[in-house]
Design an enzyme around this catalytic site. Structure first.
Site, short mmCIF file in Angstrom:
data_model
loop_
_atom_site.label_atom_id
_atom_site.label_comp_id
_atom_site.label_asym_id
_atom_site.label_seq_id
_atom_site.Cartn_x
_atom_site.Cartn_y
_atom_site.Cartn_z
N PHE A 140 -28.83 100.74 -2.02
CA PHE A 140 -29.75 101.02 -0.93
C PHE A 140 -29.24 100.30 0.31
O PHE A 140 -29.24 99.07 0.37
CB PHE A 140 -31.18 100.58 -1.23
CG PHE A 140 -32.12 100.94 -0.11
CD1 PHE A 140 -32.65 102.22 -0.01
CD2 PHE A 140 -32.43 100.02 0.89
CE1 PHE A 140 -33.48 102.57 1.04
CE2 PHE A 140 -33.25 100.37 1.94
CZ PHE A 140 -33.78 101.65 2.02
N ASP A 225 -23.38 93.73 1.96
CA ASP A 225 -24.67 94.00 2.58
C ASP A 225 -25.64 92.91 2.11
O ASP A 225 -26.20 92.98 1.03
CB ASP A 225 -25.16 95.39 2.16
CG ASP A 225 -26.53 95.75 2.75
OD1 ASP A 225 -27.24 94.84 3.24
OD2 ASP A 225 -26.90 96.93 2.71
N LYS A 254 -32.96 91.96 8.74
CA LYS A 254 -34.26 91.51 8.24
C LYS A 254 -34.60 90.09 8.67
O LYS A 254 -35.11 89.87 9.75
CB LYS A 254 -34.34 91.72 6.73
CG LYS A 254 -34.33 93.20 6.34
CD LYS A 254 -34.77 93.42 4.93
CE LYS A 254 -34.63 94.89 4.51
NZ LYS A 254 -35.45 95.83 5.31
#
Length: 405
Positions: A140, A225, A254
């Site tokens: 994801f 990531d 984030k």
């Protein structure tokens, strides 16, 4: 308006790209949130790690308020006085030369893909338009059409084709699968050191080190990531640190925005990021003054090691309690598996008892906010400022829910 009225209005006037729990949050502080009726809940999702430092962290809010009164946006058409401190501080935190700031995590992943391809053509010498990138099953990395094109989740990619070519999907956790997928046109391997959306999947010990060695041997960029796994979540600054692995490219987001503004970045050495020249990539809001002020505060907080230490210590406590809860009761396993690292856990519930959604709804009624994924799995990722007592209480609520089931 009360919660029911607000939910009804929102559902009638917004696209249904999410399926939220039926709670309407109006205020928050630390690890706790309060709904419009005044009920309090322990936040065990933390905005998918965006709120690592808690709701309303005073240091982050002070940085934002101060900047709000001075300067919020110039665009990158000009320099501003907060930019240099942010990019140099973040580069030093990562041990790299350069930073390319963006806004959202998906933007940062797209940026890393572009950088890797350009590096492949200009530095490695891959033939024009032949570059390929090795990616993982169950990944994801965001929701853009390019990214969902190499997803293996039908909900993510179904109905959105045709997709961008140039990606090779291999089994996550298998270094040999990575090795076999690489050829002379491979420019990068893109992976999550821990797969969050897939259910907090931790790869086998030695996997990241082996992939690092394979990439080095084949002159391929390793892109990590760390959007969800990084910036303290797992008990280290980066999840790659658990194996002493340094990727060629960090993709961050984030928590970098402190739960205040969207901030993301690609961080790498000059021989990689130096391939991007004026006019070839950009973002109106990328690296804006407000983002840089908040991002600098986040970097300074991480330099102390306090939050990484909290995640390590409280993470051990959380996982010990979850493993105790996973022990069979009356010959039956209510919890099939517990995974994770630091203050991050994926919990597989016996699907014959309930779905992850049903467990999340039951936890909500008991004052704990968690999120389901992939059927009967729930995730716990509380802010790193959570207390030990609050964690114990949350696990107690999960135990009560499982007993009811």
């Amino acid at each position: 308006m009360n919660s029911e009225e607000l939910i009804r209005l929102a559902e009638s006037r917004s696209a249904h790209n999410y399926h939220p729990l039926p709670v309407v949050i109006a205020a928050a502080e630390g690890a706790w949130v309060t709904d419009v009726e005044g009920r309090r809940y322990l936040d065990c999702l933390a905005g998918y790690s965006s709120l690592n430092f808690g709701h309303g962290n005073p240091r982050i809010l002070d940085a934002a308020r101060e900047q709000l009164d001075r300067l919020t946006l110039t665009s990158r058409a000009f320099f501003h006085d907060r930019f240099a401190a942010f990019v140099s501080g973040l580069a030093d935190l990562c041990g790299k030369d350069m930073v390319l700031p963006m806004n959202t995590g998906a933007e940062a992943v797209e940026t890393a893909i572009k950088v890797a391809r350009k590096w492949g053509y200009e530095v490695k010498g891959v033939a024009k338009d032949k570059a390929n990138i090795v990616v993982m099953e169950d990944n994801f990395h965001g929701r853009t059409t390019t990214i969902v094109g190499f997803s293996t989740d039908p909900d993510a990619y179904g109905g959105f084709g045709p997709f961008t070519p140039g990606f090779r999907v291999v089994k996550y956790g298998s270094a040999e699968a990575v090795r076999e997928a690489i050829d002379e046109n491979t420019v990068a391997v893109l992976l999550e050191p821990i797969q969050g959306e897939a259910g907090v999947l931790v790869p086998p010990e030695g996997y990241l080190s082996a992939v690092r060695e394979i990439c080095t041997d084949n002159r391929v960029l390793l892109i990590a990531d760390e959007i969800q796994s990084g910036l303290g979540r797992t008990g280290e600054t980066f999840a790659c640190d658990h194996e002493g692995v340094v990727p060629d490219v960090y993709v961050l987001g984030k928590a970098l925005g402190g739960g205040v503004v969207p901030v993301s970045a690609v961080v790498a050495d000059e021989d990689v990021l130096g391939v991007i020249r004026p006019g070839q990539h950009g973002s109106t809001f990328g690296g804006n003054p407000m983002a840089c002020a908040v991002g600098t505060a986040v970097v300074e907080m991480l330099k102390t090691g306090e939050y990484q230490r909290r995640a390590r210590e409280l993470g051990r406590f959380l996982h010990d309690r979850l493993r105790e809860l996973a022990a069979p009761r009356e010959g039956r396993h209510a919890i099939v598996a517990v995974r994770g690292r630091g203050l991050w856990a994926g919990i597989d519930i016996d699907p014959s008892l309930a779905t992850g959604r049903q467990v999340s709804e039951a936890l909500m009624r008991r004052g704990v906010l968690a999120k389901d994924t992939h059927g009967s799995t729930i995730r716990l990722a509380p802010p790193l400022v959570v207390s030990r007592d609050d964690l114990a209480w949350a696990v107690g609520q999960l135990e009560a829910v499982l007993r009811e089931l």
